[in-house]
Design a protein around this motif. Structure first.
Motif, PDB file in Angstrom:
ATOM      1  N   CYS B  11      15.820  10.175  22.332  1.00 49.94           N
ATOM      2  CA  CYS B  11      16.893   9.190  22.231  1.00 49.94           C
ATOM      3  C   CYS B  11      16.596   8.185  21.112  1.00 49.94           C
ATOM      4  N   GLN B  13      17.923   5.180  20.649  1.00 53.25           N
ATOM      5  CA  GLN B  13      18.355   3.790  20.867  1.00 53.25           C
ATOM      6  C   GLN B  13      17.177   2.834  20.946  1.00 53.25           C
ATOM      7  N   CYS B  15      15.609   0.925  22.912  1.00 52.45           N
ATOM      8  CA  CYS B  15      15.415   0.802  24.357  1.00 52.45           C
ATOM      9  C   CYS B  15      13.963   1.169  24.589  1.00 52.45           C
ATOM     10  N   ASP B  17      12.569   2.925  26.708  1.00 52.41           N
ATOM     11  CA  ASP B  17      12.279   4.182  27.392  1.00 52.41           C
ATOM     12  C   ASP B  17      12.085   5.394  26.462  1.00 52.41           C
ATOM     13  N   THR B  18      12.699   5.384  25.283  1.00 45.33           N
ATOM     14  CA  THR B  18      12.619   6.529  24.360  1.00 45.33           C
ATOM     15  C   THR B  18      12.561   7.863  25.125  1.00 45.33           C
ATOM     16  N   CYS B  19      13.679   8.217  25.731  1.00 53.38           N
ATOM     17  CA  CYS B  19      13.737   9.410  26.580  1.00 53.38           C
ATOM     18  C   CYS B  19      13.638  10.682  25.757  1.00 53.38           C
ATOM     19  N   LEU B  46      18.491  10.377  31.837  1.00 50.84           N
ATOM     20  CA  LEU B  46      18.886   9.554  30.695  1.00 50.84           C
ATOM     21  C   LEU B  46      19.456   8.266  31.273  1.00 50.84           C
ATOM     22  N   VAL B  50      23.795   7.129  27.401  1.00 53.47           N
ATOM     23  CA  VAL B  50      23.494   8.314  26.597  1.00 53.47           C
ATOM     24  C   VAL B  50      23.807   9.642  27.315  1.00 53.47           C
ATOM     25  N   HIS B 183      13.603   3.904  33.370  1.00 53.45           N
ATOM     26  CA  HIS B 183      12.621   4.945  33.676  1.00 53.45           C
ATOM     27  C   HIS B 183      11.282   4.381  34.144  1.00 53.45           C
ATOM     28  N   LEU B 603      24.346  -0.220  24.619  1.00 52.26           N
ATOM     29  CA  LEU B 603      23.027  -0.549  24.122  1.00 52.26           C
ATOM     30  C   LEU B 603      23.263  -1.534  22.986  1.00 52.26           C
TER      31      LEU B 603
HETATM   32  S1  SF4 Z   1      17.260   4.923  28.981  1.00 52.34           S
HETATM   33 FE1  SF4 Z   1      19.092   5.578  27.870  1.00 52.34          FE
HETATM   34  S2  SF4 Z   1      19.129   4.346  26.004  1.00 52.34           S
HETATM   35 FE2  SF4 Z   1      17.073   4.193  26.880  1.00 52.34          FE
HETATM   36  S3  SF4 Z   1      15.912   5.786  25.803  1.00 52.34           S
HETATM   37 FE3  SF4 Z   1      16.672   6.682  27.719  1.00 52.34          FE
HETATM   38  S4  SF4 Z   1      18.597   7.654  27.181  1.00 52.34           S
HETATM   39 FE4  SF4 Z   1      18.075   6.241  25.524  1.00 52.34          FE
END
Ligand code: SF4
Lengths: 101, 708
Positions: B11, B13, B15, B17-19, B46, B50, B183, B603
Motif C-alpha cells: 500500500c 499511503q 499510514c 501500517d504499509t500493508c 486492508l 484501500v 493492524h 487517508l
Molecule cells: S491500513 Fe489501509 S491505508 Fe494503511 S497501509 Fe493498510 S491498506 Fe494502506
C-alpha cells in the motif's frame, strides 16, 4: 459503514470469519453470525475467509440483500459476542454444495 | 476472460501500517486487491480506504494525459496536450522565471501522497536542489514529535509494535488506532488477553477509546501538563526506577525539580481530569511492567505539542520500562530502516545560500503577504493537495488564482489544487509503478511489484523527474537512473538490519522483517544505548542549546538556516494559544475548541473524491456535545456553519456525549469542491507553528457554530 453477513451464512456458520476478525465484532445465534456495525473497522479480512461468500461491504449489497444491514445491527445488539471459531453446523458442507460453491 | 494473475504489492499511503497487498489482474486490468495473509503484521487485511483500490486505478475520473489550462484558474477548464508540449512549456516558463527572478522564485510543494522510497517524500529533492528552487520545509507529520524525540532518546525505532503482546499496561496517547493504525490492534488485543490494561487518552471517545479499558477524556492541548503531572507523581510516590535512571539518563534531578511545578491539583485543573485519574495513570505506568506508550501524530498539533512529546518520552526511562520487550515508547519505527536517503536528497546540490520556506506558509507566500524577494512565481505540486490539507484554505485559493503564478500539478485526479493549475501532469497509481517501501508502523521492509503498465500517459514520479531533468538540461547521470537502479541504491544493503535480505527475496515475498531481534526479545534500550549526544535518555536536553530545528529529512536534506528559537532544556507545559483559559477574549467570541482528526474512510485528502469512500464518510460532519448543541440551538443533522476570524466552513451536525463539552470534532480530508459552501476544515485552521519542529497547530482552534 460496515461489513454485513447475509443469507448464505444461514445454517452454515463456518465462523472462519470470526477467527480473523481483529476487533471481535461477530455475534452468533443458532443459525448464523452477525456483524456489529459499530465495532466493525471495515478491514475486509473476513470476506475472503467465508467459504460461502456470505459477507460483503454494506455499499456493495444488491437491493435484495440490503435488509441484512438492519438485521445485522439488530441481532448483534442482543446476541452474545463470539471470540473464536466454532464447528460449522451439521449440513454446512451440503448447503455449501447446494449454493454451488 | 483471460487468466487471473496475482501480484504482490504494498500500500502506498502515508499510514503506519504499509500493508502487503495482493493485486489481482486479468487481461491487463486490475480486478481486485486484498491483504496478504502471509504478512505477519498486516495479516490479510486492508482498510476502508484501500479495500477497493481497483476502483481508484480504473476510475473514469483519472487524469491520464497532460493538460493545459484553457479557462479561468480554479475552474478546471483544460485541454489535452502531449508530454513534449507540456514539458516545453514548463521549461520555457521556468527558464524565463529564473532569468527574471532567479530559481528561488520556484517552489516545490509535496509530501507523502505516495510513500514509496522512490516515488515518495524525497522524489523531487535532488531535482529542485539542483535547480536552486526554494527549499520546501515539509512539517506535515511528526516533525515536532521527531524533534522532541531526537532531543530525548535519539533516532530510535522504539518499541517493536509486535512486542506489545508482552506489554502489561498500554497507553494509546492521542492515537485512534482502529482508524489510523488498525493492524496494530490485534497485538494490543493479544496483550489484553494476557492481562494487559489498555488506556486511551483522547479528548473524544474515538472508536478506539470505546474499546479501551479506560478512556481519559483530556482537554485538548493539555497533554504536556498531564505528562508532567504523571512525572510529578512518579517522583512523589517513589515510583521511579532509580537504578535505570542513574545508569541511563541525564538530568533526573532537574526534571524532578521541574515536575514540582505540576502538582496533581494544578494538572487536574488544566487537563479537566481528576487527581485520582492522574495518579492512576502514574501508578499503572510504573507498577504494571512492562508498560508502553504509543503516541499518535495528533499529539504534536498543538502549541505545546513538542514539549508534550518531550515530557512523554521521559516517562519510559523514569519507570524503567525500556528494560523489557514490550516496554518503552512507540513513535516512529521508520528509524529502524537503513534507507540511503542521501542518494535521493542530494544536499550537495544545494547552493550556499538557499531559501527555505515552510509549507504551512503557502497562502501567505503566494498572496504576497510574506513579502518574499523574489516572490513565488511558480509552484510545482506533487504528492500533495494543499487546498485540502494545508491551513488558511481561503488564502491558498486566493494565491492560486494569481494570473502571474505558473502552477504545475502532477496528480492522479483533478484535486481541488489541480483545478488551479496551468499544467496538469498525469501520475500513476501504485499498481502501475515499482517501489520499495519503509514503514513507520512495523519492522518489515516491503516491495511493491508493478502489476500493470501505466494507464494512458501517466508516469511514476521517478519518470516525471527524469523527464523534467532532461527538459532542464541537467547533465548529472544520477538524474537518469532507472527505477531498478534507484531501488538498488535505495537501501544501505550492508547495514546489519539488512542481513539476509536480498532484492530477489523481497520481490518474491513482498516483505522481509529487518534483521533485528525477534519481537519477543527486542528491547533496544534495555541497557541504555540512546542515540543522543550523551548516549543516554536526556531529560535535560543538550541539543536544546542549539535551539529549535526541523530534521533535514523534512527539508530536502538541508540542515542550515534553522529557526533556532530558544528551547527550554527541560520539558514544560505550553498552553494552547486558543482556549478559554489562555485567551478569554477570543473565547468570548469563539467559545468552542475544534479538533481535527483523520477520517475513517479517507487517508488525509486521498479518497475524498471516490464514490465508495464518500458514501461511507458521509458529508463533512461536526460532532458536538448535547449540552453545546442545546446551548447553540443545534439539532442532529442540522447544517451548521463553523467559523472564526480565519474563515468558515459548513458541516452536518452530529450530537454525541462521546465528546467533551466545549470541544467539537470535525474530521479532515473533505474536498471543498465537493462540500457545500466550497470550504472544509482547513478554512479555519491557522499556519501558526507548534513549539518544536514547526509542527502545525491544527487542533488549537477556537470557533463559533450556528445553524445555517
Ligand atoms: S491500513 Fe489501509 S491505508 Fe494503511 S497501509 Fe493498510 S491498506 Fe494502506
Amino acid at each position: 459503514m460496515a461489513y454485513v453477513v447475509t443469507d448464505n451464512c444461514v445454517d452454515c456458520r463456518f465462523t472462519k470469519c470470526v477467527e480473523v476478525c481483529p476487533v471481535q465484532c461477530f455475534h452468533v445465534d443458532e443459525r448464523m453470525v452477525y456483524i456489529d456495525p459499530d465495532g466493525c473497522i471495515d478491514c475486509a479480512g473476513c470476506v475472503p475467509e467465508c467459504p460461502v461468500g456470505a459477507i460483503d461491504d454494506e455499499y456493495n449489497l444488491p437491493d435484495d440483500k440490503r435488509a441484512w444491514i438492519e438485521i445485522n445491527r439488530d441481532r448483534a445488539a442482543v446476541l452474545p459476542r463470539l471470540t473464536g471459531g466454532m464447528e460449522p453446523l451439521p449440513g454446512a458442507q451440503q448447503r455449501k454444495a447446494e449454493l454451488g460453491l | 476472460m483471460g487468466m487471473e494473475e496475482k501480484i504482490i504489492g504494498a500500500c502506498p499511503q502515508d499510514c503506519p501500517d504499509t500493508c502487503s497487498m495482493i493485486i489481482t489482474k486479468s487481461d491487463g486490468i486490475v480486478t481486485g486487491v486484498r491483504g496478504n495473509p502471509d504478512h505477519p503484521f498486516t495479516r490479510g487485511r486492508l482498510c476502508a480506504k484501500v479495500n477497493n483500490y481497483q476502483d481508484r486505478v480504473n476510475s473514469t475520473d483519472r487524469i491520464l494525459y497532460p493538460l493545459r489550462r484553457t479557462g479561468l484558474k480554479g475552474t478546471a477548464a483544460f485541454e489535452r496536450i502531449g508530454w513534449d508540449e507540456a514539458l516545453d512549456e514548463i521549461a520555457s516558463r521556468w527558464k524565463a522565471i529564473i532569468g527574471t527572478h532567479g530559481a528561488k522564485a520556484i517552489l516545490p510543494y509535496s509530501y507523502l501522497g505516495t510513500q514509496g522510497i522512490l516515488n515518495g517524500l524525497t522524489v523531487g529533492d535532488a531535482f529542485f536542489n539542483k535547480l536552486g528552487a526554494t527549499i520546501s520545509e515539509r512539517t506535515f507529520c511528526d516533525s515536532g514529535a521527531c524533534t522532541a524525540y531526537t532531543m530525548t532518546i535519539g533516532h530510535s525505532a522504539g518499541v517493536d509494535p509486535e512486542s506489545f503482546v508482552h506489554s502489561r499496561y498500554i497507553l494509546l496517547w492521542a492515537c485512534n488506532t482502529l482508524t489510523t493504525n488498525s493492524h496494530h490492534w490485534p497485538f494490543i488485543e493479544e496483550a489484553r488477553k494476557r492481562g494487559a490494561k489498555v488506556v486511551v487518552i483522547d479528548p473524544y471517545r474515538s472508536r478506539t477509546a470505546r474499546q479501551a479499558d479506560l478512556h481519559v477524556p483530556i482537554r485538548p492541548g493539555t497533554d504536556g501538563a498531564l505528562a508532567l503531572g504523571i512525572i510529578h507523581i512518579l517522583f512523589r510516590d517513589g515510583l521511579v526506577d532509580t537504578d535505570y535512571v542513574a545508569q541511563h539518563t541525564v538530568g533526573a534531578d532537574e526534571l524532578a525539580e521541574r515536575a514540582q511545578d505540576y502538582p496533581p491539583e494544578r494538572v487536574a485543573a488544566i487537563t479537566g481530569l481528576s487527581v485520582d485519574l492522574i495518579a492512576e495513570l502514574a501508578h499503572g505506568l510504573s507498577e504494571s511492567q512492562p508498560s508502553v506508550i504509543r503516541i499518535g501524530v495528533a499529539i504534536e498539533r498543538q502549541s505545546g505539542g513538542g514539549q508534550a512529546v518531550r515530557a512523554i518520552a521521559c516517562i519510559p526511562a523514569l519507570v524503567g520500562s525500556w528494560r523489557r520487550p514490550g516496554g518503552g515508547l512507540l513513535q516512529l519505527p521508520l528509524w529502524a530502516f537503513p534507507v540511503n536517503w542521501g542518494t535521493f536528497l542530494r544536499p550537495d546540490f544545494i547552493e550556499p545560500e538557499p531559501r527555505v520556506l515552510n509549507q504551512w506558509k503557502l497562502g501567505a507566500a503566494l498572496t504576497g503577504e510574506m513579502a518574499l524577494d523574489p516572490p513565488i512565481q511558480s509552484l510545482m505540486v506533487y504528492n500533495a493537495n494543499p487546498m485540502v490539507m494545508s491551513p488558511e484554505q481561503a488564502r491558498i485559493a486566493e494565491g492560486l488564482l494569481r494570473e502571474d503564478l505558473f502552477t504545475v500539478v502532477s496528480e492522479q485526479f483533478m484535486t481541488d489544487t489541480a483545478r488551479y493549475a496551468d499544467i496538469v501532469l498525469p501520475a500513476t497509481t501504485q499498481v502501475e509503478q515499482e517501489d520499495i517501501m519503509f514503514s513507520w508502523g512495523h519492522m518489515y521492509l516491503s516491495y511493491n511489484n508493478r502489476a500493470i503498465d501505466p494507464i494512458g500517459e501517466a508516469v511514476p514520479n521517478t519518470e516525471l523527474f527524469r523527464r523534467l531533468a532532461k527538459t532542464m538540461g541537467f547533465e548529472d547521470p544520477s538524474f537518469y537512473r532507472s527505477d531498478a537502479e534507484q531501488i538498488a541504491d535505495a537501501m544501505l544493503w550492508d547495514a546489519p538490519q539488512m542481513q539476509g535480505i536480498t532484492l530477489e527475496r523481497l520481490k518474491r515475498e513482498g516483505y522481509a522483517r529487518l534483521n533485528l531481534p525477534s519481537a519477543d526479545e527486542y528491547a533496544p534500550h534495555a541497557n541504555g544505548h540512546f542515540a543522543t549526544p550523551s548516549g543516554k535518555c536526556e531529560f535535560y536536553s543538550s541539543m536544546a542549546a542549539d535551539g529549535n530545528f526541523v530534521l533535514g529529512l523534512f527539508r530536502q536534506g538541508y540542515d542550515g538556516q534553522q529557526s533556532g528559537e530558544p528551547i527550554d532544556p527541560l520539558p514544560h507545559y505550553i498552553p494552547p494559544q486558543e482556549s478559554a483559559e489562555s485567551n478569554p477574549d477570543l473565547a468570548a467570541r469563539y467559545p468552542l475548541n475544534l479538533i481535527t482528526p483523520k477520517s475513517h474512510a479517507f487517508l488525509s485528502s486521498t479518497y475524498g473524491n471516490l464514490p465508495h469512500q464518500r458514501r461511507q464518510a458521509g458529508d463533512q460532519s461536526v460532532t458536538l456535545h448535547p449540552d453545546d448543541a442545546a446551548r447553540f440551538g443545534i439539532a442532529a443533522s442540522d447544517r451548521v456553519k463553523i467559523w472564526n476570524d480565519r474563515g468558515a466552513f459548513e458541516a452536518v451536525a452530529q450530537i454525541s456525549p462521546d465528546i467533551r463539552q466545549g470541544v467539537i470534532v470535525a474530521p479532515v480530508g473533505y474536498w471543498p469542491s465537493l462540500n457545500g459552501g466550497q470550504a472544509t476544515v482547513h478554512a479555519i485552521t491557522s499556519s501558526r507553528y507548534a513549539d518544536l519542529g514547526k509542527a502545525p497547530t491544527f487542533s488549537d482552534n477556537l470557533v463559533a457554530v450556528e445553524r445555517c
